[in-house]
Design an enzyme around this catalytic site. Structure first.
Site, mmCIF file in Angstrom:
data_model
loop_
_atom_site.group_PDB
_atom_site.id
_atom_site.type_symbol
_atom_site.label_atom_id
_atom_site.label_comp_id
_atom_site.label_asym_id
_atom_site.label_seq_id
_atom_site.Cartn_x
_atom_site.Cartn_y
_atom_site.Cartn_z
ATOM 1 N N HIS A 1 0.820 -1.216 0.000
ATOM 2 C CA HIS A 1 0.000 0.000 0.000
ATOM 3 C C HIS A 1 0.856 1.270 0.000
ATOM 4 O O HIS A 1 0.366 2.340 0.350
ATOM 5 C CB HIS A 1 -0.957 0.014 1.203
ATOM 6 C CG HIS A 1 -2.095 -0.970 1.070
ATOM 7 N ND1 HIS A 1 -2.926 -1.308 2.107
ATOM 8 C CD2 HIS A 1 -2.536 -1.678 -0.004
ATOM 9 C CE1 HIS A 1 -3.828 -2.192 1.687
ATOM 10 N NE2 HIS A 1 -3.603 -2.432 0.416
ATOM 11 N N THR B 1 -4.361 -7.902 10.950
ATOM 12 C CA THR B 1 -5.195 -7.297 9.910
ATOM 13 C C THR B 1 -6.623 -7.806 10.034
ATOM 14 O O THR B 1 -6.851 -8.976 10.348
ATOM 15 C CB THR B 1 -4.605 -7.530 8.495
ATOM 16 O OG1 THR B 1 -5.517 -7.026 7.516
ATOM 17 C CG2 THR B 1 -4.280 -8.979 8.206
#
Ligand code: OAD
Length: 238
Positions: free
Chosen positions: A110, A178
């Site tokens: 990301h 996550t």
């Protein structure tokens, strides 16, 4: 798991950095409880109000400047150094904590806070200060085209080819910290299973995708990650 796999892929998310003082996104006091992601983390939001987007990332860049890696980041670096097979860390995080802890085989899928990208010419460069619409790109001279080099919703994460290849060849996939809600990362466990890998979730609580994993251990990353790494290194030593 009875034998040490030859290749390990580890996916990390905001939860691994939480105990270093970096906010997560979807916990009840997380970033997306305070800020609308459509305004600050989409290309449309940037086109509408670039100053607002810069203010958000300037604040986040400043917030991560002082943070230090914790025992979980350090354990993953120790695993890479001591494990006889390949260890790849794929992080969704844009902080530098894995790198600071010493992990070398690392993919920032990301992007990274401390890097900028020019929307006009594609120039990328390290960036530690605040960014604003008035600053011109050092490569093409365009003003207003610089943005944080982070992947926004609706954009393709970086290095997907390399990640897919690693997943298709791994014997162990570990997901750490996550929530398992953002694709394509949330689908890595299924890719790894298709490749025949053993899959393990290490998270504070069961994630949305917990049922896809062969094994799940729940607790704080600084406690459960070092223990899991020790057990892997032990297994590798035979
Ligand atoms: P989330 O905030 O969605 O999830 C963080 C997870 O970490 C949650 O499941 C928590 O339970 C867990 N957690 C919190 N503290 C922990 C601790 N001390 N130890 C272990 N686990 C802990 O963050 P991500 O899953 O990383 O993308 O979010 C994925 C993506 O969504 C981010 O990269 C970002 C975000 O929107 C973009 O901005 C494109």
């Amino acid at each position: 798991m009875t034998a040490a796999p030859s290749a390990i892929v580890i996916l990390t998310g905001a939860g691994i950095s939480a105990e270093s003082g970096v906010s997560t996104f979807r916990d009840k006091d997380g970033i997306w409880a305070k800020v609308d992601y459509r305004e600050v983390a989409t290309p449309e939001g940037f086109a509408r109000d670039p100053a607002k987007v810069h203010a958000f990332y300037n604040m986040r860049r400043r917030a991560v400047r002082e943070v230090k890696p914790n025992a979980a980041h350090e354990a993953l670096a120790r695993l890479e150094r001591g494990y006889p097979g390949d260890v790849l860390v794929v992080t969704q995080n844009v902080d530098s904590l894995h790198k600071m802890a010493g992990t070398q085989n690392l993919i920032h899928m990301h992007g990274q806070h401390n890097q900028i990208l020019c929307n006009n010419c594609g120039m990328r460069m390290p960036w530690a200060d605040d960014l604003s619409v008035e600053i011109a790109c050092q490569a093409c001279g365009t003003t207003g085209s610089l943005r944080p080099d982070v992947v926004w919703f609706g954009e393709m994460p970086y290095h997907m080819g390399r990640i897919s290849k690693a997943l298709s060849g791994c014997g162990l996939f570990i997901s750490i910290g996550t929530s398992g809600t953002v694709y394509p990362a949330a689908g890595f466990v299924a890719d790894a299973r298709r490749a025949g890998a053993h899959t393990v979730e290490l998270n504070l609580e069961p994630s949305e995708g917990v049922s896809h994993f062969h094994e799940a251990i729940h607790g704080r990353a600084t406690e459960i990650v070092p223990k899991f790494v020790d057990s892997l290194l032990e297994l590798a030593r035979g």
